[in-house]
Design an enzyme around this catalytic site. Structure first.
Site, PDB file in Angstrom:
ATOM      1  CG  HIS A  47      -0.845   3.976   4.665  1.00 38.67           C
ATOM      2  ND1 HIS A  47      -1.572   3.666   5.791  1.00 38.67           N
ATOM      3  CD2 HIS A  47      -0.432   2.793   4.139  1.00 38.67           C
ATOM      4  CE1 HIS A  47      -1.602   2.351   5.949  1.00 38.67           C
ATOM      5  NE2 HIS A  47      -0.927   1.798   4.955  1.00 38.67           N
ATOM      6  CB  CYS A  67      -0.967  -0.008   1.182  1.00 37.53           C
ATOM      7  SG  CYS A  67      -0.236  -0.621   2.703  1.00 37.53           S
TER       8      CYS A  67
HETATM    9  N1  LIG Z   1      -5.039  -3.422   4.966  1.00 39.84           N
HETATM   10  C1  LIG Z   1      -4.299  -2.863   4.018  1.00 39.84           C
HETATM   11  O1  LIG Z   1      -4.117  -1.632   3.941  1.00 39.84           O
HETATM   12  C2  LIG Z   1      -3.645  -3.715   2.975  1.00 39.84           C
HETATM   13  C3  LIG Z   1      -3.068  -3.073   1.896  1.00 39.84           C
HETATM   14  C4  LIG Z   1      -2.443  -3.823   0.912  1.00 39.84           C
HETATM   15  C5  LIG Z   1      -2.418  -5.187   1.036  1.00 39.84           C
HETATM   16  N2  LIG Z   1      -2.982  -5.807   2.098  1.00 39.84           N
HETATM   17  C6  LIG Z   1      -2.904  -7.264   2.157  1.00 39.84           C
HETATM   18  O2  LIG Z   1      -4.193  -7.834   1.968  1.00 39.84           O
HETATM   19  C7  LIG Z   1      -4.291  -9.036   2.728  1.00 39.84           C
HETATM   20  C8  LIG Z   1      -5.503  -8.941   3.643  1.00 39.84           C
HETATM   21  O3  LIG Z   1      -5.380  -7.809   4.470  1.00 39.84           O
HETATM   22  P1  LIG Z   1      -6.604  -7.246   5.319  1.00 39.84           P
HETATM   23  O4  LIG Z   1      -6.123  -5.954   5.824  1.00 39.84           O
HETATM   24  O5  LIG Z   1      -7.880  -7.310   4.563  1.00 39.84           O
HETATM   25  O6  LIG Z   1      -6.635  -8.337   6.538  1.00 39.84           O
HETATM   26  P2  LIG Z   1      -7.842  -8.774   7.461  1.00 39.84           P
HETATM   27  O7  LIG Z   1      -8.798  -7.656   7.664  1.00 39.84           O
HETATM   28  O8  LIG Z   1      -7.201  -9.382   8.648  1.00 39.84           O
HETATM   29  O9  LIG Z   1      -8.603  -9.922   6.629  1.00 39.84           O
HETATM   30  C9  LIG Z   1      -8.026 -11.169   6.358  1.00 39.84           C
HETATM   31  C10 LIG Z   1      -8.958 -12.000   5.512  1.00 39.84           C
HETATM   32  O10 LIG Z   1      -8.308 -13.242   5.200  1.00 39.84           O
HETATM   33  C11 LIG Z   1      -9.122 -14.317   5.624  1.00 39.84           C
HETATM   34  N3  LIG Z   1      -8.297 -15.451   6.046  1.00 39.84           N
HETATM   35  C12 LIG Z   1      -7.392 -15.489   7.032  1.00 39.84           C
HETATM   36  N4  LIG Z   1      -6.860 -16.725   7.126  1.00 39.84           N
HETATM   37  C13 LIG Z   1      -7.461 -17.488   6.186  1.00 39.84           C
HETATM   38  C14 LIG Z   1      -7.356 -18.845   5.792  1.00 39.84           C
HETATM   39  N5  LIG Z   1      -6.519 -19.690   6.393  1.00 39.84           N
HETATM   40  N6  LIG Z   1      -8.127 -19.280   4.776  1.00 39.84           N
HETATM   41  C15 LIG Z   1      -8.989 -18.438   4.161  1.00 39.84           C
HETATM   42  N7  LIG Z   1      -9.138 -17.135   4.481  1.00 39.84           N
HETATM   43  C16 LIG Z   1      -8.385 -16.674   5.489  1.00 39.84           C
HETATM   44  C17 LIG Z   1      -9.923 -13.757   6.776  1.00 39.84           C
HETATM   45  O11 LIG Z   1     -11.061 -14.555   6.968  1.00 39.84           O
HETATM   46  P3  LIG Z   1     -11.716 -14.817   8.424  1.00 39.84           P
HETATM   47  O12 LIG Z   1     -12.797 -13.788   8.589  1.00 39.84           O
HETATM   48  O13 LIG Z   1     -12.290 -16.187   8.260  1.00 39.84           O
HETATM   49  O14 LIG Z   1     -10.654 -14.724   9.442  1.00 39.84           O
HETATM   50  C18 LIG Z   1     -10.250 -12.375   6.212  1.00 39.84           C
HETATM   51  O15 LIG Z   1     -11.289 -12.475   5.269  1.00 39.84           O
HETATM   52  C19 LIG Z   1      -2.958  -9.194   3.447  1.00 39.84           C
HETATM   53  O16 LIG Z   1      -2.117 -10.013   2.666  1.00 39.84           O
HETATM   54  C20 LIG Z   1      -2.425  -7.794   3.490  1.00 39.84           C
HETATM   55  O17 LIG Z   1      -1.032  -7.746   3.578  1.00 39.84           O
HETATM   56  C21 LIG Z   1      -3.615  -5.101   3.075  1.00 39.84           C
END
Ligand SMILES: NC(=O)c1ccc[n+]([C@@H]2O[C@H](COP(=O)([O-])OP(=O)(O)OC[C@H]3O[C@@H](n4cnc5c(N)ncnc54)[C@H](OP(=O)(O)O)[C@@H]3O)[C@@H](O)[C@H]2O)c1
Length: 322
Positions: free
Chosen positions: A236, A128
């Site tokens: 950010h 990001c």
């Molecule tokens: N937040 C940001 O600003 C941002 C920016 C760029 C990239 N990212 C990337 O995007 C990804 C997700 O980030 P997020 O911020 O959305 O995280 P998050 O809010 O913690 O969400 C994680 C998601 O992944 C699912 N998950 C976790 N473990 C799993 C498994 N074993 N099998 C299937 N689904 C699973 C969770 O489902 P449950 O509800 O079942 O736990 C939830 O839907 C990460 O790789 C992160 O680095 C995030």
């Protein structure tokens, strides 16, 4: 068109689902996957309720036109190659494949051309903080050649997903033990995002170093980041010092910033509250003492510009080019 969102209950997954509707993407079929924890929960898409399914390898063996992954690097490493093998295009928000030389790392406004002819396989969505920095600077690089960048970030807690946001909110209510962040984040500023590496930088910082070079297709750009978590919910911000190879005048730099697609250059000052909920990268406070170095401030919504919107823009660009 057949689409699935993997990590559909997370911050990025929910936003990708929303941005697909905002951009009027109307697949014939859509599925939503998460872990067993959230299987059975409901997700609304164009007014219809869909049940979240548990992610399985078997489900990834089906072919989808697009699979939008945002469930963390470990999940991507396990499941994305299976989906790619089945002939799907996987747009992956995690860091798992970004630096794989065989995998395009795409910000469509800058290097969307890499998607042409890419009929199946993994496309990586950058980090990001990197996305908003390169979006602001790519025209400067085209016109003046960037020699080096020194950047300090002010990253919101939503960058750490739903658990990061919950941690700030819990601490605001008085539960103060840090879990997701290395120190208390409420009423504080924490200059470490990710884990510390042997060279003293964090893995978040090294993403900015390596991904910037890959996206701008210039391995010689030197990037010096300090990534910092601040108690802000969304967006950010970055203070960026850039040194160019060719001399500039300030109106030239301002014109280059203004020429960036989905970039707003302004003499006004932008804060996270101004940028939240938008798909633009805001650049301001441009200033210089000489003709090869300048400073600027930049702000963007990390969940949208830094993740969900970029992923949907990759999907749309891929459809346009193939
Ligand atoms: N937040 C940001 O600003 C941002 C920016 C760029 C990239 N990212 C990337 O995007 C990804 C997700 O980030 P997020 O911020 O959305 O995280 P998050 O809010 O913690 O969400 C994680 C998601 O992944 C699912 N998950 C976790 N473990 C799993 C498994 N074993 N099998 C299937 N689904 C699973 C969770 O489902 P449950 O509800 O079942 O736990 C939830 O839907 C990460 O790789 C992160 O680095 C995030």
């Amino acid at each position: 068109m057949k689409i699935a969102v993997v990590g559909a209950t997370g911050e990025v997954g929910r936003m990708m689902t929303r941005v697909l509707q905002e951009r009027n993407v109307r697949p014939d079929e859509i599925s939503f996957f998460a872990s067993a924890r959230s299987a059975g929960e409901g997700v609304e898409f164009y007014g219809r309720k869909h049940r979240v399914k548990e992610l399985t390898e078997e489900a990834m063996r089906e072919r989808y036109d697009y699979l939008l992954f945002s469930a963390g690097a470990a999940v991507s490493r396990q499941y994305a190659p299976i989906a790619a093998e089945a002939g799907s295009v996987v747009i992956d928000n995690s860091s798992a494949f970004r630096m794989d030389p065989a995998i395009p790392l795409v910000v469509p406004e800058i290097n969307g051309d890499l998607l042409k002819g890419y009929s199946s396989g993994i496309v990586a969505n950058p980090n990001c903080s990197t996305i908003q920095m390169v979006l602001a600077l790519y025209r400067v690089h085209e016109r003046y050649g960037i020699r080096s960048i020194v950047v300090s970030t002010y990253q919101s807690v939503s960058g750490a997903g739903k658990n990061g946001m919950n941690e700030l909110e819990d601490q605001m209510r008085g539960h103060i033990a840090p879990k997701k962040f290395v120190k208390q984040i409420h009423l504080n500023v924490v200059p470490q995002i990710g884990s510390l590496l042997e060279n003293g930088f964090t893995d978040e910082e090294m993403k900015m170093v390596n991904e910037t070079r890959k996206i701008l297709r210039d391995p010689d750009i030197s990037v010096w980041p300090t990534t910092v978590r601040v108690p802000v919910l969304y967006c950010h911000s970055e203070s960026i010092f850039t040194e160019t190879r060719k001399p500039f005048d300030l109106p030239g730099i301002e014109a280059a910033l203004e020429a960036g697609e989905h970039v707003v250059f302004s003499r006004d000052m932008f804060t996270p509250l101004d940028a939240a909920g938008t798909d633009l990268t805001y650049v301001g406070r441009v200033r210089a003492f000489d003709d090869t170095r300048f400073l600027m401030w930049n702000v963007a919504d990390n969940i949208r510009v830094g993740a969900a919107t970029n992923a949907v823009r990759i999907l749309l660009k891929h459809r346009e080019l193939n």
